[in-house]
Each structure stands twice: as structure tokens, then as C-alpha cells.
Design a protein around this motif. Structure first.
Motif, PDB file in Angstrom:
ATOM      1  N   GLY A 203       3.847   1.625   3.259  1.00  0.00           N
ATOM      2  CA  GLY A 203       3.407   2.996   3.001  1.00  0.00           C
ATOM      3  C   GLY A 203       4.514   4.000   3.183  1.00  0.00           C
ATOM      4  O   GLY A 203       5.054   4.503   2.229  1.00  0.00           O
TER       5      GLY A 203
ATOM      6  N   PRO B 233       0.844  -1.194   0.000  1.00  0.00           N
ATOM      7  CA  PRO B 233       0.000   0.000   0.000  1.00  0.00           C
ATOM      8  C   PRO B 233       0.877   1.241   0.000  1.00  0.00           C
ATOM      9  O   PRO B 233       1.902   1.265   0.686  1.00  0.00           O
ATOM     10  N   SER B 234       0.500   2.244  -0.767  1.00  0.00           N
ATOM     11  CA  SER B 234       1.421   3.356  -0.921  1.00  0.00           C
ATOM     12  C   SER B 234       0.709   4.625  -1.345  1.00  0.00           C
ATOM     13  O   SER B 234      -0.299   4.579  -2.047  1.00  0.00           O
ATOM     14  N   ASP B 235       1.243   5.759  -0.899  1.00  0.00           N
ATOM     15  CA  ASP B 235       0.750   7.051  -1.365  1.00  0.00           C
ATOM     16  C   ASP B 235       1.502   7.526  -2.613  1.00  0.00           C
ATOM     17  O   ASP B 235       1.382   8.668  -3.027  1.00  0.00           O
TER      18      ASP B 235
END
Lengths: 248, 182
Positions: free
Chosen positions: B181, B65-67
Motif C-alpha cells: 500500500g 493492495p494499493s490506493d
């Protein structure tokens, strides 16, 4: 007679008492003592407290952006934060030390989340594991987040307390200054003032902090420690710092 | 993102806001009667990422999951290095940590391309290398030496892999998520 406990255990107990039933309380990444405090509250007086801990399994969001927006819309009740310096006006510093901001003597991580959450959370409790004149100063070298802002600035809350191994300081939001709320025995108000870099106000009648109860310490060293180990919430830290030889 | 600026609940009265030209106090334009800090958008010329897998249409599966998507949306050009390129990403690959090809300008196959950092799902942080890096970063001379060894005197990616990535790195297969993240 109160049972003896370590400085970390004492702060964890005092932080846990700030958690309110049913409210959302949170702490940042690499926050072992606050994590223990949050879990202790849930194991004692606030079983329905909602907990969020960045960087642990108790982080419901995929990334911290979602947490920041949750805080900015005013849904975060309580946040625990630490700073290198905290000053009389409730400003905290997690950026740098030194006289000249352009030439820092030491640099710290900065205020990525804290610089926003200090204004967004309803209550922020600052903790510091060192109570000294270099940590509690008249004026911070760099304001990462301000204790108080003009009334027209949108803000959902601010600092309410500073908790150290020696004392609890209370933030008077109206006056915008920190004062001595209670001293942790065996420390006296005079001794706390002696070790603080700013004037703590009138010391007469300042009470002693109620010591951690047997029930609090038992829960901290038993179920809280076990939960941290089993759920992988700073398991190594919990093993080494909670209970230890004194564990029942 | 790509918008010109955003309001932030926070930072007011801080030295960070005071020292930066791209953070200013502004009144609520909708008449709410309050002020907030607004931050000017960063508009990077180029964004560089490393992901687990990409397909021929430029779709990227980061593997965690990542911005990163926000950075890609803000940047003029986006280049992604990946562990492997496949014909088409699976539906599973498109869930979570997904960057659509429309935001991507170039994909570069580069096995172990995140080293010495981690590529969650493939390999962890190379702690031994990171310790060397941190020690080098303590002085300009040591850091120049680090760069000379790992970058300037290394001909290409293959030579980097041969010289600096430990034998069998990440071959244990899927590794637990680490530092998700940020």
C-alpha cells in the motif's frame, strides 16, 4: 524493590497502562515501543482491547486510507504518536527544525497520518524516548498538529499525555497546557523541570510514577516478546530490546 | 476521485494548513454547526504507475493492495508500466489492487520497470541501489551525477536493465509482500 528495566521497556509499560478494555487502540508504522505497549495491555489488563498496528500483520485494512476514515468517523479510541518536538500547548512537530520554516535546518517525514489522527482519535498519547530541552520546548518550530483548537472545529479528541523516560506529563484540555503528572523514580520533579524547556506548573505534591510491576515486566519479556517474534511484529527489535540477558 | 474538494477531520491550527493555499477552514454546509479543514483536490495532468500485469483492454493488476486507484481517478491521463501484458486478466487478477482499463490511457510493457523500487509479487527493493540513491541525494552535485549515469546517459530501458538491474533479479518467483500500500 522494583526490578530494573530499560527506557524502552519502561515506556512500553507506561503506554500499555493507557489502553482501555474493549477499546480500539492503534499505532503507526515503525512504532516498536507502542506495539510492545499495545500487546502488553492485551496480555495483562485489557485482553479484549482491539489492536491495530500499521505496517504489521495486525493491520486489518489493505491500505491506510481505510484506517484514516475509520479514525475520522470517531471509532479510534487511542493512538500513540511520537514527535521531534512537543511544546507546552500540546502542539507536536514532525516536520522540520529551524528558525525559518522556508529554510529548514533538518527535515522530518511530516504529518501525513498524525496531522489528522491527533484530532480524530479520542485520546492521543505522545511518547518521546528523549527527555530534553530540545525535545520538550516552549514553542515547536512547526505545528504538525495542534494541541487545542477553537470549540467550533470538529474534533473527536486530542492529546492527553506525553510519556518520556523521565516523566509523564498530563495535558489539561481546559487550560490547553501540559503539566507534570508524575516523575519516574529515581528522577525527581525538580530534575524533570530542569530538563524540560517549558514551565511544568506547580511541582509540589507531584507523585512518583508507579514502577513497572513484576507481572508487567514478566509479560513484556515473556509472552509479548514471543508473540512479536512469532507473528513478525518487529521481531528483530523485540529480540534485541525486550528481556535480553535479564529475561527469565 | 475527481471531486473538487474534501473535508478533513484534522490539520486545523497546524502550520501545514496555515502555509498552504489549498487547505482552508469551512463551515459545515449542512448546518451541523461545526467547521473543518477542506482540502482542494489535486488534479494531476498525468499519473504514472507500475503494476505486475495488464491486459489488452488496459486493465491493470498491481499485484499488491494499493490506493493507486484514487490517484488514477483524480488524474487526466494515466500511464501504467507493467512486468507483462496478457490477452485478458484472470478473475483472480481482478480482485484486489485492480485498476479498470476505463481509467487507463496507455500500458507500456517494461520488465523490471519499478527498479530500484519493488514490484511486490515479482521482486523486492534493490537495497544496494537505494543506498547509492540516498547517498547521491545528499548533495546537488552527487544527485546530478546519479541522474547522468542512470537516466541521461542511458539510451533506453534495455540499456538500463543491462547496466543497473542485478543478474537474475526477481527470478526467485513470487516474493513476500513488502511495504504494501504505502
Amino acid at each position: 524493590m522494583a526490578e530494573s528495566c530499560t527506557g524502552s521497556e519502561l515506556i512500553a509499560v507506561l503506554l500499555s497502562r493507557e489502553v482501555r478494555e474493549g477499546e480500539l487502540s492503534a499505532c503507526g508504522a515503525l512504532s516498536m515501543i507502542p506495539a510492545a505497549g499495545l500487546l502488553l495491555a492485551q496480555a495483562t489488563h485489557a485482553p479484549k482491547a482491539e489492536l491495530l498496528m500499521l505496517g504489521t500483520p495486525l493491520m486489518p485494512f489493505a491500505t491506510s486510507r481505510q484506517f484514516h476514515f475509520l479514525a475520522m468517523r470517531g471509532d479510534l479510541g487511542l493512538f500513540f504518536v511520537s514527535g521531534v518536538q512537543i511544546d507546552r500547548r500540546g502542539n507536536y512537530n514532525l516536520h522540520m527544525l529551524g528558525e525559518d520554516q522556508d529554510k529548514p535546518r533538518v527535515r522530518f517525514p511530516g504529518g501525513y497520518g498524525g496531522g489528522m489522527i491527533y484530532y480524530a482519535a479520542r485520546r492521543t498519547v505522545v511518547f518521546r524516548t528523549e527527555h530534553s530541552r530540545r525535545a520538550l520546548v516552549e514553542q515547536v518550530d512547526f505545528i504538525s498538529a495542534a494541541g487545542r483548537t477553537p470549540p467550533e472545529v470538529l474534533r473527536h479528541g486530542g492529546p492527553t499525555k506525553v510519556i518520556t523516560p523521565m516523566a509523564t506529563l498530563g495535558f489539561d484540555a481546559k487550560a490547553g497546557v501540559l503539566g507534570l503528572e508524575s516523575a519516574h523514580p529515581p528522577h525527581t520533579p525538580g530534575e524533570v523541570q530542569e530538563r524540560t524547556g517549558f514551565h511544568l506548573g506547580d511541582l509540589s505534591g507531584v507523585p512518583a510514577t508507579p514502577a513497572p510491576t513484576e507481572a508487567e515486566l514478566k509479560a513484556l519479556r515473556g509472552p509479548v516478546r514471543l508473540r512479536m517474534i512469532e507473528e513478525g511484529i518487529y521481531a528483530e527489535w523485540a529480540r534485541a530490546n525486550l528481556g535480553g540477558e535479564t529475561a527469565a | 476521485m475527481g471531486v473538487p474538494y474534501l473535508p478533513v477531520v484534522g490539520l486545523a491550527g497546524s502550520d501545514l494548513a496555515g502555509r498552504r493555499e489549498d487547505m482552508r477552514m469551512a463551515p459545515d454546509p449542512f448546518g451541523g454547526g461545526f467547521e473543518t479543514i477542506v482540502v482542494q483536490a489535486l488534479r494531476p495532468d498525468v499519473a504514472l504507475f507500475h503494476g505486475l500485469r495488464a491486459d489488452r483492454a488496459g486493465n491493470v493488476h498491481f499485484g499488491y493492495p494499493s490506493d493507486n486507484t484514487l490517484i488514477a481517478e483524480a488524474s487526466r491521463r494515466v500511464i501504467v508500466t507493467v512486468e507483462e501484458v496478457v490477452d485478458a486478466l484472470s478473475g483472480e487478477d481482478r480482485a484486489g489492487g485492480f485498476l479498470p482499463g476505463i481509467l487507463v490511457d496507455a500500458v507500456v510493457p517494461a520488465r523490471h520497470g519499478a527498479h530500484p523500487a519493488a514490484c511486490p509479487g515479482a521482486y523486492p527493493v534493490d537495497d544496494a541501489h537505494m543506498i547509492q540513491y540516498a547517498e547521491s541525494a545528499a548533495s546537488d552535485e552527487a544527485f546530478a551525477d546519479y541522474l547522468r549515469r542512470t537516466v541521461f546517459e542511458t539510451a533506453d530501458h534495455q540499456e538500463y536493465l543491462d547496466r543497473f538491474v542485478p543478474e537474475g533479479w526477481g527470478q526467485a518467483g513470487q516474493l513476500p509482500l513488502r511495504e504494501a500500500g504505502d
